[in-house]
Design a protein around this motif. Structure first.
Motif, PDB file in Angstrom:
ATOM      1  N   SER A   1       9.973  13.022   0.791  1.00 29.72           N
ATOM      2  CA  SER A   1       9.415  12.978   1.858  1.00 29.72           C
ATOM      3  C   SER A   1      10.019  13.771   3.121  1.00 29.72           C
ATOM      4  O   SER A   1      10.989  14.348   3.038  1.00 29.72           O
ATOM      5  CB  SER A   1       9.349  11.479   2.369  1.00 29.72           C
ATOM      6  OG  SER A   1       8.438  11.631   3.732  1.00 29.72           O
TER       7      SER A   1
ATOM      8  N   PRO B   1      -0.172  11.731  10.729  1.00 28.52           N
ATOM      9  CA  PRO B   1      -0.587  12.759   9.683  1.00 28.52           C
ATOM     10  C   PRO B   1      -2.117  13.698  10.029  1.00 28.52           C
ATOM     11  O   PRO B   1      -2.073  14.880   9.741  1.00 28.52           O
ATOM     12  CB  PRO B   1      -1.206  11.794   8.486  1.00 28.52           C
ATOM     13  CG  PRO B   1      -0.442  10.680   8.787  1.00 28.52           C
ATOM     14  CD  PRO B   1      -0.441  10.585  10.097  1.00 28.52           C
TER      15      PRO B   1
ATOM     16  N   ALA C   1      -1.427  17.653  10.175  1.00 40.21           N
ATOM     17  CA  ALA C   1      -2.633  18.530   9.799  1.00 40.21           C
ATOM     18  C   ALA C   1      -3.011  19.525  10.686  1.00 40.21           C
ATOM     19  O   ALA C   1      -3.542  20.584  10.344  1.00 40.21           O
ATOM     20  CB  ALA C   1      -3.752  17.802   8.768  1.00 40.21           C
TER      21      ALA C   1
ATOM     22  N   GLN D   1      -1.211  21.605   7.508  1.00 41.23           N
ATOM     23  CA  GLN D   1      -0.614  20.872   6.412  1.00 41.23           C
ATOM     24  C   GLN D   1      -2.024  20.247   5.686  1.00 41.23           C
ATOM     25  O   GLN D   1      -2.782  19.976   6.049  1.00 41.23           O
ATOM     26  CB  GLN D   1       0.430  19.845   6.655  1.00 41.23           C
ATOM     27  CG  GLN D   1       1.621  20.438   7.381  1.00 41.23           C
ATOM     28  CD  GLN D   1       2.599  20.974   6.648  1.00 41.23           C
ATOM     29  OE1 GLN D   1       2.542  21.100   5.417  1.00 41.23           O
ATOM     30  NE2 GLN D   1       3.327  22.051   7.058  1.00 41.23           N
ATOM     31  N   GLY D   2      -1.786  19.979   4.322  1.00 43.69           N
ATOM     32  CA  GLY D   2      -2.604  19.298   3.486  1.00 43.69           C
ATOM     33  C   GLY D   2      -2.707  18.078   3.880  1.00 43.69           C
ATOM     34  O   GLY D   2      -1.686  17.322   3.946  1.00 43.69           O
ATOM     35  N   LEU D   3      -4.011  17.382   3.866  1.00 45.64           N
ATOM     36  CA  LEU D   3      -4.152  16.022   4.216  1.00 45.64           C
ATOM     37  C   LEU D   3      -3.657  14.922   3.283  1.00 45.64           C
ATOM     38  O   LEU D   3      -2.778  14.043   3.690  1.00 45.64           O
ATOM     39  CB  LEU D   3      -5.501  15.555   4.863  1.00 45.64           C
ATOM     40  CG  LEU D   3      -5.942  15.951   6.033  1.00 45.64           C
ATOM     41  CD1 LEU D   3      -7.605  15.780   6.074  1.00 45.64           C
ATOM     42  CD2 LEU D   3      -5.290  15.363   7.071  1.00 45.64           C
ATOM     43  N   LYS D   4      -3.625  15.450   1.891  1.00 46.44           N
ATOM     44  CA  LYS D   4      -3.062  14.691   0.869  1.00 46.44           C
ATOM     45  C   LYS D   4      -1.696  14.528   1.044  1.00 46.44           C
ATOM     46  O   LYS D   4      -1.062  13.245   1.002  1.00 46.44           O
ATOM     47  CB  LYS D   4      -3.569  15.090  -0.365  1.00 46.44           C
ATOM     48  CG  LYS D   4      -3.210  14.350  -1.519  1.00 46.44           C
ATOM     49  CD  LYS D   4      -3.584  14.928  -2.762  1.00 46.44           C
ATOM     50  CE  LYS D   4      -3.465  13.856  -3.982  1.00 46.44           C
ATOM     51  NZ  LYS D   4      -4.008  14.470  -5.334  1.00 46.44           N
ATOM     52  N   SER D   5      -0.949  15.450   1.230  1.00 45.05           N
ATOM     53  CA  SER D   5       0.444  15.248   1.452  1.00 45.05           C
ATOM     54  C   SER D   5       1.226  14.681   2.528  1.00 45.05           C
ATOM     55  O   SER D   5       1.886  13.966   2.447  1.00 45.05           O
ATOM     56  CB  SER D   5       1.225  16.528   1.096  1.00 45.05           C
ATOM     57  OG  SER D   5       0.973  17.660   2.404  1.00 45.05           O
ATOM     58  N   GLU D   6       0.258  14.932   3.751  1.00 44.75           N
ATOM     59  CA  GLU D   6       0.514  14.125   5.092  1.00 44.75           C
ATOM     60  C   GLU D   6       0.244  12.514   4.903  1.00 44.75           C
ATOM     61  O   GLU D   6       1.060  11.932   5.561  1.00 44.75           O
ATOM     62  CB  GLU D   6      -0.345  14.882   6.174  1.00 44.75           C
ATOM     63  CG  GLU D   6       0.229  16.357   6.399  1.00 44.75           C
ATOM     64  CD  GLU D   6       1.514  16.456   7.019  1.00 44.75           C
ATOM     65  OE1 GLU D   6       1.972  15.463   7.669  1.00 44.75           O
ATOM     66  OE2 GLU D   6       2.399  17.371   6.494  1.00 44.75           O
ATOM     67  N   PHE D   7      -0.808  12.269   4.292  1.00 40.66           N
ATOM     68  CA  PHE D   7      -1.040  10.930   4.198  1.00 40.66           C
ATOM     69  C   PHE D   7       0.057  10.118   3.358  1.00 40.66           C
ATOM     70  O   PHE D   7       0.422   9.070   3.517  1.00 40.66           O
ATOM     71  CB  PHE D   7      -2.705  10.599   3.864  1.00 40.66           C
ATOM     72  CG  PHE D   7      -3.514  10.783   4.643  1.00 40.66           C
ATOM     73  CD1 PHE D   7      -3.404  10.087   6.153  1.00 40.66           C
ATOM     74  CD2 PHE D   7      -4.602  11.728   4.731  1.00 40.66           C
ATOM     75  CE1 PHE D   7      -4.388  10.300   6.857  1.00 40.66           C
ATOM     76  CE2 PHE D   7      -5.512  11.807   5.743  1.00 40.66           C
ATOM     77  CZ  PHE D   7      -5.482  11.054   6.813  1.00 40.66           C
ATOM     78  N   ALA D   8       0.401  10.815   2.298  1.00 41.96           N
ATOM     79  CA  ALA D   8       1.495  10.370   1.286  1.00 41.96           C
ATOM     80  C   ALA D   8       2.790  10.179   2.184  1.00 41.96           C
ATOM     81  O   ALA D   8       3.450   9.219   1.955  1.00 41.96           O
ATOM     82  CB  ALA D   8       1.760  11.362   0.362  1.00 41.96           C
ATOM     83  N   ASP D   9       3.221  11.211   3.170  1.00 40.42           N
ATOM     84  CA  ASP D   9       4.271  11.132   3.889  1.00 40.42           C
ATOM     85  C   ASP D   9       4.118   9.998   4.943  1.00 40.42           C
ATOM     86  O   ASP D   9       5.076   9.226   5.241  1.00 40.42           O
ATOM     87  CB  ASP D   9       4.568  12.411   4.642  1.00 40.42           C
ATOM     88  CG  ASP D   9       5.161  13.727   3.862  1.00 40.42           C
ATOM     89  OD1 ASP D   9       5.630  13.176   2.598  1.00 40.42           O
ATOM     90  OD2 ASP D   9       5.442  14.615   4.165  1.00 40.42           O
TER      91      ASP D   9
END
Length: 187
Positions: free
Chosen positions: A34, A134, A138, A143-151
């Motif tokens: 992360s 997130p 973004a 940044q990509g939302l998928k990776s931001e929501f994962a973080d």
């Protein structure tokens, strides 16, 4: 912050900001997989917001996190994690706002208040670290939302645990009844 307590409250908030900064700067532990770090400072921010209200929470969160960012990057404002600064300010505000209804300064029913506070902090952390931060990342950093929501999910879980531990200890000590000393007479 009215009347006689305003100077005391401002001094406590300033001390809280300094403690927030020290813990944010020197207790940062990277989270594997992360872009986030574990910091103990969010627990201090939760207690500042809970006991001194939403304005104190916003000030401590914003100024404290801004000081942390300045210490890492100097005046390279483009490198600041503005989403974290906004997130800490919003977290401080929401904790302070929702804690008003708990009446933490009234030292009654401590166990129930600690439980309600923990439920409230889980929801507040979710709103800040899984939604607001997130989306800000973004928007600001494209940044990509998928990776931001994962973080954001990892940050949410980590911050819930940190706030739960620090606030439970703090509130337990605060609500712990003081034992009265027995007076002995030397008759």
């Amino acid at each position: 912050m009215k009347g006689k307590n305003s100077v005391r409250d401002i001094a406590i908030i300033a001390i809280g900001i300094v403690l927030f900064f020290i813990l944010g700067r020197f207790s940062a532990i990277g989270i594997a997989g992360s872009n986030d770090t574990l910091n103990l400072n969010i627990g201090i921010l939760a207690m500042i917001g809970a006991f001194f209200g939403p304005i104190a929470g916003v000030i401590a969160g914003f100024v404290g996190q801004l000081a942390v960012e300045l210490s890492w990057f100097g005046f390279a404002i483009g490198r600041f994690a503005w989403s974290s600064i906004i997130g800490m300010a919003v977290f401080g505000f929401l904790i302070g706002f929702f804690s008003k209804g708990l009446y933490l300064k009234a030292k009654r029913r401590g166990g129930k208040k600690i439980l309600l506070f923990q439920i409230m902090q889980v929801i507040t952390n979710f709103a800040v670290w899984f939604i607001i931060v997130p989306l800000c990342n973004a928007l600001f950093f494209r940044q990509g939302l998928k990776s931001e929501f994962a973080d954001g999910f990892v940050a949410w879980i980590a911050n819930v645990i940190i706030v739960a531990i620090i606030s439970s200890i703090w509130l337990w000590i605060y609500f712990k009844p003081k034992k009265e000393k027995k007076k002995t007479s030397n008759v």
